[in-house]
Each structure stands twice: as C-alpha cells, then as structure tokens.
Design a protein around this motif. Structure first.
Motif, PDB file in Angstrom:
ATOM      1  N   TYR A 203       0.826  -1.205   0.000  1.00 59.92           N
ATOM      2  CA  TYR A 203       0.000   0.000   0.000  1.00 59.92           C
ATOM      3  C   TYR A 203       0.863   1.259   0.000  1.00 59.92           C
ATOM      4  O   TYR A 203       0.606   2.185  -0.759  1.00 59.92           O
ATOM      5  CB  TYR A 203      -0.922  -0.025   1.223  1.00 59.92           C
ATOM      6  N   ASP A 204       1.893   1.284   0.846  1.00 61.60           N
ATOM      7  CA  ASP A 204       2.733   2.486   0.936  1.00 61.60           C
ATOM      8  C   ASP A 204       3.483   2.739  -0.367  1.00 61.60           C
ATOM      9  O   ASP A 204       3.697   3.889  -0.762  1.00 61.60           O
ATOM     10  CB  ASP A 204       3.690   2.419   2.129  1.00 61.60           C
ATOM     11  N   GLN A 205       3.878   1.691  -1.080  1.00 64.65           N
ATOM     12  CA  GLN A 205       4.536   1.870  -2.372  1.00 64.65           C
ATOM     13  C   GLN A 205       3.569   2.491  -3.382  1.00 64.65           C
ATOM     14  O   GLN A 205       3.928   3.407  -4.118  1.00 64.65           O
ATOM     15  CB  GLN A 205       5.046   0.530  -2.907  1.00 64.65           C
ATOM     16  N   LEU A 206       2.359   1.978  -3.410  1.00 66.06           N
ATOM     17  CA  LEU A 206       1.357   2.511  -4.322  1.00 66.06           C
ATOM     18  C   LEU A 206       1.032   3.963  -3.986  1.00 66.06           C
ATOM     19  O   LEU A 206       0.944   4.802  -4.882  1.00 66.06           O
ATOM     20  CB  LEU A 206       0.083   1.664  -4.271  1.00 66.06           C
ATOM     21  N   TRP A 207       0.866   4.255  -2.722  1.00 71.42           N
ATOM     22  CA  TRP A 207       0.520   5.616  -2.309  1.00 71.42           C
ATOM     23  C   TRP A 207       1.584   6.610  -2.792  1.00 71.42           C
ATOM     24  O   TRP A 207       1.258   7.610  -3.418  1.00 71.42           O
ATOM     25  CB  TRP A 207       0.349   5.696  -0.799  1.00 71.42           C
ATOM     26  N   ARG A 208       2.840   6.315  -2.498  1.00 67.94           N
ATOM     27  CA  ARG A 208       3.921   7.226  -2.898  1.00 67.94           C
ATOM     28  C   ARG A 208       3.985   7.384  -4.409  1.00 67.94           C
ATOM     29  O   ARG A 208       4.158   8.488  -4.931  1.00 67.94           O
ATOM     30  CB  ARG A 208       5.255   6.736  -2.344  1.00 67.94           C
ATOM     31  N   SER A 209       3.845   6.286  -5.129  1.00 71.42           N
ATOM     32  CA  SER A 209       3.910   6.344  -6.589  1.00 71.42           C
ATOM     33  C   SER A 209       2.750   7.143  -7.183  1.00 71.42           C
ATOM     34  O   SER A 209       2.934   7.892  -8.143  1.00 71.42           O
ATOM     35  CB  SER A 209       3.925   4.933  -7.184  1.00 71.42           C
ATOM     36  N   ILE A 210       1.569   6.993  -6.625  1.00 75.28           N
ATOM     37  CA  ILE A 210       0.404   7.715  -7.137  1.00 75.28           C
ATOM     38  C   ILE A 210       0.556   9.215  -6.919  1.00 75.28           C
ATOM     39  O   ILE A 210       0.301  10.015  -7.828  1.00 75.28           O
ATOM     40  CB  ILE A 210      -0.896   7.186  -6.492  1.00 75.28           C
ATOM     41  N   VAL A 211       0.992   9.606  -5.722  1.00 75.16           N
ATOM     42  CA  VAL A 211       1.154  11.037  -5.453  1.00 75.16           C
ATOM     43  C   VAL A 211       2.210  11.635  -6.384  1.00 75.16           C
ATOM     44  O   VAL A 211       2.006  12.707  -6.964  1.00 75.16           O
ATOM     45  CB  VAL A 211       1.493  11.286  -3.966  1.00 75.16           C
ATOM     46  N   ARG A 212       3.329  10.934  -6.576  1.00 71.75           N
ATOM     47  CA  ARG A 212       4.372  11.436  -7.477  1.00 71.75           C
ATOM     48  C   ARG A 212       3.889  11.462  -8.927  1.00 71.75           C
ATOM     49  O   ARG A 212       4.190  12.387  -9.680  1.00 71.75           O
ATOM     50  CB  ARG A 212       5.642  10.603  -7.351  1.00 71.75           C
ATOM     51  N   LEU A 213       3.142  10.435  -9.326  1.00 69.86           N
ATOM     52  CA  LEU A 213       2.622  10.375 -10.689  1.00 69.86           C
ATOM     53  C   LEU A 213       1.731  11.582 -10.978  1.00 69.86           C
ATOM     54  O   LEU A 213       1.910  12.276 -11.987  1.00 69.86           O
ATOM     55  CB  LEU A 213       1.829   9.085 -10.908  1.00 69.86           C
ATOM     56  N   VAL A 214       0.799  11.838 -10.084  1.00 71.58           N
ATOM     57  CA  VAL A 214      -0.152  12.923 -10.303  1.00 71.58           C
ATOM     58  C   VAL A 214       0.528  14.286 -10.213  1.00 71.58           C
ATOM     59  O   VAL A 214       0.365  15.132 -11.083  1.00 71.58           O
ATOM     60  CB  VAL A 214      -1.325  12.831  -9.299  1.00 71.58           C
ATOM     61  N   ARG A 215       1.308  14.492  -9.165  1.00 69.41           N
ATOM     62  CA  ARG A 215       1.874  15.821  -8.904  1.00 69.41           C
ATOM     63  C   ARG A 215       3.139  16.110  -9.721  1.00 69.41           C
ATOM     64  O   ARG A 215       3.273  17.169 -10.294  1.00 69.41           O
ATOM     65  CB  ARG A 215       2.183  15.956  -7.408  1.00 69.41           C
TER      66      ARG A 215
ATOM     67  N   GLU B 211       9.166   0.222 -12.784  1.00 67.50           N
ATOM     68  CA  GLU B 211      10.458   0.903 -12.878  1.00 67.50           C
ATOM     69  C   GLU B 211      11.047   1.189 -11.501  1.00 67.50           C
ATOM     70  O   GLU B 211      12.249   1.075 -11.302  1.00 67.50           O
ATOM     71  CB  GLU B 211      10.302   2.222 -13.643  1.00 67.50           C
ATOM     72  N   GLU B 212      10.223   1.563 -10.548  1.00 71.24           N
ATOM     73  CA  GLU B 212      10.704   1.956  -9.230  1.00 71.24           C
ATOM     74  C   GLU B 212      10.905   0.776  -8.280  1.00 71.24           C
ATOM     75  O   GLU B 212      11.813   0.804  -7.466  1.00 71.24           O
ATOM     76  CB  GLU B 212       9.742   2.959  -8.591  1.00 71.24           C
TER      77      GLU B 212
END
Length: 149
Positions: free
Chosen positions: A33-45, A117-118
């Motif tokens: 979950y924490d990996q997805l959360w960080r990736s989503i925020v970076r993807l969007v922002r 990738e990450e």
C-alpha cells in the motif's frame, strides 16, 4: 410539414448533446500500500504536473485536477486494501468523469509502468498449505496397502 420539421429538429439536437462518461477504471496490484501511495502522489503531482486538491493516505484517496487542452477537470484516485488468496493486494480506481475512459486507462497504465520501474515486479508471498496430520498420513498409507492386495 411543420410537425415533421419540429420532430427532426428535436431528434437532431438530442443526438448532438454529449453526456459526460461516468466511467471508472479499476486495477488490482500486489505492491504494498505504501509503495502505491507514494507512486500515485508522485505520478499525479510530479509526472503529470496536476494540482492535487486533497489527499488522505489513511483513507486512501487523491483528488486532483486533470488538465487537457488548457481546461481543468476534476479527477480522483482511490486505494482500497484487499486480500486475495491470502496475499495483500491494493485495488486502485481512477475516475475522471468528464473525460473519455481511455484517460483513466492511460493513468493506470502509466502507474503500472512507474511501479515496475521503481520497485520491480511485486513480491507475492506464496500461501502456506496446511501440513497433513499424522492420522491423514496413516490413512494414506493404509489406502496404498489396500490397492496392492
């Protein structure tokens, strides 16, 4: 004749009015979950450069402004923890109601590429199978002896 022209006009106008697509796209991931959360925020922002209006990691949502052609459209991404076959999974739902469904698919595809990738391939923990009890082992041996007779 006037009635037929009126009917034609009504039908033509009703076909010309576009209704917004109420599509949502959902995908399930085996990443933490924490990996997805960080990736989503970076993807969007960062990757897309969209404005993040609101977000909450505990509840699992990001509300953002999807920008296309100089116009801004509200969008959201939701994360829900689930379990499948004993493994933790996260269901990700992207919703940009004013845009065609391919926009949501594009965001999910880019998220999947970003995760690989990450973090590489997700690690899936195999489900432990119950070990047979001694009585089951004895039953199996007895069954084998009966077959040889």
């Amino acid at each position: 004749m006037a009635r037929a022209a009126w009917l034609f006009l009504v039908l033509a106008l009703s076909g010309a009015v576009a209704t917004p697509a109420e599509a949502r796209r959902t995908e399930t991931h085996s990443y933490r979950y924490d990996q997805l959360w960080r990736s989503i925020v970076r993807l969007v922002r960062v990757d897309y450069g969209f404005n993040v209006r609101d977000r909450d990691e505990d509840i699992g949502y990001v509300i953002f402004d999807y920008v296309d052609g100089g116009r801004s459209y509200p969008g959201s991404i939701e994360l829900v923890r689930t379990r499948e076959a004993g493994n933790e999974q996260v269901r990700v739902t992207v919703n940009v109601p004013a845009m065609p469904s391919y926009v949501e698919r594009m965001i999910l595809d880019r998220l999947t590429r970003k995760l690989r990738e990450e973090y590489g391939q997700p690690v899936v923990t195999p489900v432990a199978r119950p070990t047979p009890t001694e009585s089951e082992d004895e039953d199996d041996e007895d069954a084998g002896e009966d077959d040889d007779s």
